[in-house]
Design an enzyme around this catalytic site. Structure first.
Site, short mmCIF file in Angstrom:
data_model
loop_
_atom_site.label_atom_id
_atom_site.label_comp_id
_atom_site.label_asym_id
_atom_site.label_seq_id
_atom_site.Cartn_x
_atom_site.Cartn_y
_atom_site.Cartn_z
CB SER A 282 -0.85 0.02 1.27
OG SER A 282 -1.54 1.26 1.39
CE1 TYR B 298 -4.38 -2.36 5.35
CE2 TYR B 298 -3.41 -0.20 4.98
CZ TYR B 298 -4.00 -1.35 4.49
OH TYR B 298 -4.21 -1.49 3.14
#
Ligand code: NAD
Ligand code: MG
Length: 295
Positions: free
Chosen positions: A184, A197
């Site tokens: 990401s 995360y």
């Protein structure tokens, strides 16, 4: 005619909408575009055998549809509660005349992660593309509120399962195979809301680069895809606070292309990385972020 990227997909404000995680994509408004009505294949993955985690919805579903349209047989994993989304994907894959294998289960369990790979190998008759897309994201505004349960669960889902699946898959993967992980923009440019995360996404980049070096002598390439803000069930089921949903991708975070991406806008990258066209590409992180700084 080429299209203006700012206007090519949905670019109005999104309605607020909360679902319990992992969320069901078919109940979203608008429903994310995974290429159901637009992706056209050209035989780039003819005869290939792929296992795609998170294949029921969002980015994994976009990859599953594209792989089938490029000629691959596809097994998908997802959580049992996501069966309604998975059934739609099965139908879409079968419409292409390809095999669709549904293998629901929870990747946080080591035993399941390992048996998933074995079942995929058995049902597909082999495996030459391992596409790891499943992920968990829950926003936490204050580190004091991050529970150990969430911390462990995020790492089990996003990081540990990858190790188990790669270990289990390698003995079955021939030369020329491809492993693709999903990191990401959060690995490089983390949000203050995603302390657990974002760290898992950095870990995925480290794992991908290490594996690309370890597996090069076996003729196996390993790469990662790093998306920016994409419209998916992950975001509306706690991945973002609800107040960030209306301007998601516009202001939260603010992207130069002024909108969230749609999963179909990653299909080409997942196809490329598995295909013969990427034969000199390994240890690489490919971004599509709407212009956000990704490294
Ligand atoms: P999504 O909700 O459509 O897909 C995530 C999938 O993960 C779910 O469908 C679910 O099947 C799977 N999953 C979650 N927990 C699981 C578990 N315990 N066991 C098995 N499967 C589990 O959302 P998405 O945005 O398409 O997410 C796909 C990947 O893309 C994730 O790894 C996510 O971190 C990554 N990503 C998303 C964005 C974004 O903005 N949407 C940005 C960067 C990276
Ligand atoms: Mg889903």
């Amino acid at each position: 005619m080429p299209k203006n990227p700012i206007e090519k997909y949905y670019h109005k404000d999104f309605p607020k909408q909360y679902q319990n995680p992992p969320g069901i994509q078919k109940e979203m408004d608008p429903v994310p575009d995974c290429g159901e009505n637009s992706y056209e294949g050209s035989g780039q993955l003819k005869g290939r055998k792929a296992l795609i985690t998170g294949g029921d919805s969002g980015i994994g579903r976009a990859a599953a549809i594209a792989y089938a349209r490029e000629g691959a047989d596809v097994a998908i994993n997802y959580l049992p509660v996501e069966e309604p989304d998975a059934q739609e994907v099965k139908e879409l894959i079968e419409q292409e005349g390809r095999k669709a294998i549904l293998l629901p289960g929870d990747l946080r369990e080591e035993e399941f992660s390992r048996s998933l790979v074995q079942d995929a190998v058995k049902e597909l008759g082999g495996l030459d593309a391992l596409v790891l897309v499943a992920g968990k994201q829950q926003a936490v505004e204050d580190i004091a509120d991050l529970t150990t349960e969430q911390l462990v669960s995020t790492f089990e889902t996003n990081v540990f399962s990858m190790y188990w699946m790669v270990q289990e898959a390698l003995p079955h993967m021939p030369e020329g195979s491809s492993i693709i992980t999903t990191s990401s923009v959060e690995a490089y440019n983390p949000s203050p809301l995603l302390p657990d995360y974002a760290a898992t996404k950095s870990a995925i980049v480290g794992f991908t680069k290490s594996m690309s070096k370890q597996l090069s002598s076996r003729g196996i390439r390993v790469n990662s895809v790093a998306p920016g803000p994409f419209w998916s069930a992950l975001q509306i089921s706690g991945g973002q606070p609800q107040e960030n949903i209306p301007k998601f991708g516009k202001e939260t975070p603010e992207t130069p292309l002024q909108r969230a991406g749609q999963p179909v806008e990653l299909s080409g990258i997942y196809v490329f990385l598995a295909s013969e066209q990427a034969s000199y590409v390994t240890g690489h992180v490919y971004s599509a972020t709407g212009g956000l700084n990704a490294n």
